[in-house]
Each structure stands twice: as structure tokens, then as C-alpha cells.
Write an enzyme that holds these catalytic residues in place. Structure first.
Site, PDB file in Angstrom:
ATOM      1  N   TYR A   1      54.844  80.445  48.224  1.00 27.41           N
ATOM      2  CA  TYR A   1      54.358  81.814  48.014  1.00 27.41           C
ATOM      3  C   TYR A   1      53.079  82.074  48.813  1.00 27.41           C
ATOM      4  O   TYR A   1      52.840  83.200  49.268  1.00 27.41           O
ATOM      5  CB  TYR A   1      54.104  82.039  46.524  1.00 27.41           C
ATOM      6  CG  TYR A   1      53.757  83.459  46.168  1.00 27.41           C
ATOM      7  CD1 TYR A   1      54.729  84.459  46.178  1.00 27.41           C
ATOM      8  CD2 TYR A   1      52.451  83.808  45.820  1.00 27.41           C
ATOM      9  CE1 TYR A   1      54.418  85.769  45.854  1.00 27.41           C
ATOM     10  CE2 TYR A   1      52.122  85.116  45.492  1.00 27.41           C
ATOM     11  CZ  TYR A   1      53.114  86.087  45.509  1.00 27.41           C
ATOM     12  OH  TYR A   1      52.798  87.390  45.187  1.00 27.41           O
TER      13      TYR A   1
ATOM     14  N   GLY B   1      67.282  47.343   8.653  1.00 30.96           N
ATOM     15  CA  GLY B   1      67.273  47.287  10.114  1.00 30.96           C
ATOM     16  C   GLY B   1      67.048  48.622  10.788  1.00 30.96           C
ATOM     17  O   GLY B   1      67.284  48.754  11.994  1.00 30.96           O
TER      18      GLY B   1
END
Length: 283
Positions: free
Chosen positions: A79, A178
């Protein structure tokens, strides 16, 4: 509201008469700018700083300029070189570093002198150390245990494409099932993010650093039920992440669904989250 901080900035500096002379400091990594005229004369530019700086600091660097964070640096650079309104320039200062090459440069600095980096920038040192440790663990870690039935069910679930609604809730009230070990194992894979919960602002800021990841939220047993951040869980699943810490921004990632897994010792509170969103996996 925290101060806006960023590395990439766009600026517009209006002027009349001769072109203002800009004297960059050593904090500027790169800049490109040009003289444009659209109704009036102005300099249109982009700046890449060496580190995150506040808007206040940027205004001290460029008094009188209008400044905004550059969300797409490459587009900002393009730009600043558009020909339609250009009068003179573009001019450049320094060397632009793309995000990938910047990371490589930082890791090279860390490898060449970790103790020096530790003294100069402890925060940067910790981030580099974390990256190195994660890489080592990913290379060496394997799952050397037989899968429990719930772990097998979870793996089969996440092998499917994620949808835009389902939140997987792994429930094990007793401990020792777990959950935490499996959550940490899953998130050693690329594209997964692990958190043990915490404040909503901290969780969303951390996730916003890599907001395309699947998520494992491993709730510690000591967490009280009323402190579960259901809003964070839903924001991530809905793909609209509102980060208000350091660099306030809203991240939209519509259409890119991710798995969100909560590992917890209690069941979800269906007065705070829609029951039909939850898939329970019992340990």
C-alpha cells in the site's frame, strides 16, 4: 484497558511545504514510506519495530502522525508503494524481517549466546527455551502404555473432522484415570494447544498466539466448579476469540473448526453451557 502494543505499524503524516525529514531510531527494524497527494500532501508509511511498543512510544517517534497497528504487514508495504497517488519515493530504511525469518534470527541468537539473552531479555529467553524444550520432547516422547477404553474412544472421536459445535468432556471423578497424562501427550503433537485453565484473559491471550490449534483444557482437581471459564471454551469452539490483553483484538476464524477437549473431575454445569453441545466420555 491495557495499552495497545505492536511491532507493525502504519502511519499517515500530513504536511504542507517541503517534505518532512524523518530520523529513525535504532528501535526501528524497517520502514518504507512515500509522498502522496490525495487532496493534500502526506507521507504514507509502514514501520516494523524491533520489539512490541506502545502507541504512545510510536507517537513520540512520529509526532503529529496518525498511527494504526498493521494487521497485514505485506499488504501494508504494498500500500505504501501504490502509484496512483504517488508524488515521490518510496524510500526505505533498514531490512524487513518476515515473521518466519524473525523466529529463525531469534533462535540463532539464543543458540549463540543463551546466557547473554537471559540477562538482556529474560522474557525472550524463556520463550526460546520453551521452543527448544518442546522440540526435544516431541522428538523423543512416545506413548508406551496400553490404551484404556476411554482413551481409545477419545482417539476415535478426534480422528473425525471437528464440527462447529461439539465440545468433548472427558469425565473422571476419582483421579488416577490418566486424564492429565493423556492431555499432555495429545498436545505434544503439532497443531494442539494445552492449558490447565486460569483467568480468561490469560487463556485467550495465550491461545491467540496460535489460534488455529485444537485444544486440551486439563482442569486441576483443586479448581472449584464455579471457576471453570465456559466463556473461553465457547469462544474457542465458536471461532471468535476476543483477546483484551496487551494487544486487544478480535480473531475470527469462521469455517476452521477445531476439537475442544476438557479433562475434568466433575461434569459440566449445563446451566452455564448448552447441554446439547457436550459429548461426555467417561473414564
Amino acid at each position: 484497558m491495557p495499552s495497545i502494543r505492536a511491532t507493525h505499524w502504519c502511519f499517515t503524516l500530513n504536511f504542507s511545504g517541503s517534505i518532512p525529514e524523518i530520523n529513525w531510531t535504532a528501535d526501528v527494524q524497517y520502514s518504507i514510506w512515500q509522498h502522496e497527494r490525495v487532496g493534500h500532501d502526506h507521507l504514507q508509511g509502514y514501520i516494523q519495530m524491533n520489539k512490541h511498543v506502545t502507541l504512545k512510544k510510536m507517537k513520540e517517534l512520529l509526532p503529529g502522525a496518525h498511527l494504526e497497528m498493521a494487521k497485514a504487514p505485506k499488504k501494508a508495504i504494498e500500500y505504501c508503494q501504490k502509484k496512483e497517488s504517488a508524488i515521490a519515493g518510496p524510500w526505505e530504511y533498514g531490512t524487513w524481517i518476515s515473521s518466519g525469518s524473525h523466529k529463525r534470527k531469534l533462535m540463532e541468537r539464543f543458540e549463540d549466546g543463551p546466557e547473554e539473552m537471559k540477562l538482556e531479555d529474560p522474557g525472550l529467553y524463556r520463550r526460546c527455551l520453551s521452543r527448544v524444550q518442546m522440540k526435544k520432547i516431541r522428538e523423543s516422547c512416545t506413548w508406551n502404555f496400553d490404551l484404556r477404553p476411554w482413551q481409545d474412544e477419545l482417539l476415535k472421536t478426534i480422528e473425525q473432522e471437528p464440527d462447529d459445535r461439539t465440545i468433548i468432556w472427558v469425565y473422571g471423578p476419582h483421579g488416577g484415570e490418566g486424564k492429565s497424562a493423556f492431555a499432555k501427550y495429545l498436545t505434544l503433537k503439532e497443531g494442539w494447544w494445552y492449558t490447565a485453565g486460569g483467568k480468561a484473559t490469560d487463556m485467550l491471550y495465550s491461545y491467540s498466539l496460535d489460534p488455529t490449534c485444537h485444544v486440551c483444557i486439563d482442569i486441576p482437581r483443586c479448581t472449584r466448579e464455579e471457576y471453570i471459564n465456559y466463556s473461553v471454551i465457547e469462544q474457542i469452539k465458536n471461532r471468535v476469540i476476543i483477546n483484551t490483553k496487551y494487544e486487544p483484538c478480535t480473531i475470527r476464524d469462521d469455517g476452521h473448526n477445531v476439537h475442544v477437549i476438557v479433562f475434568c473431575n466433575f461434569l459440566p454445569d449445563v446451566t452455564r453451557i448448552s447441554e446439547d453441545r457436550i459429548k461426555i466420555i467417561n473414564c
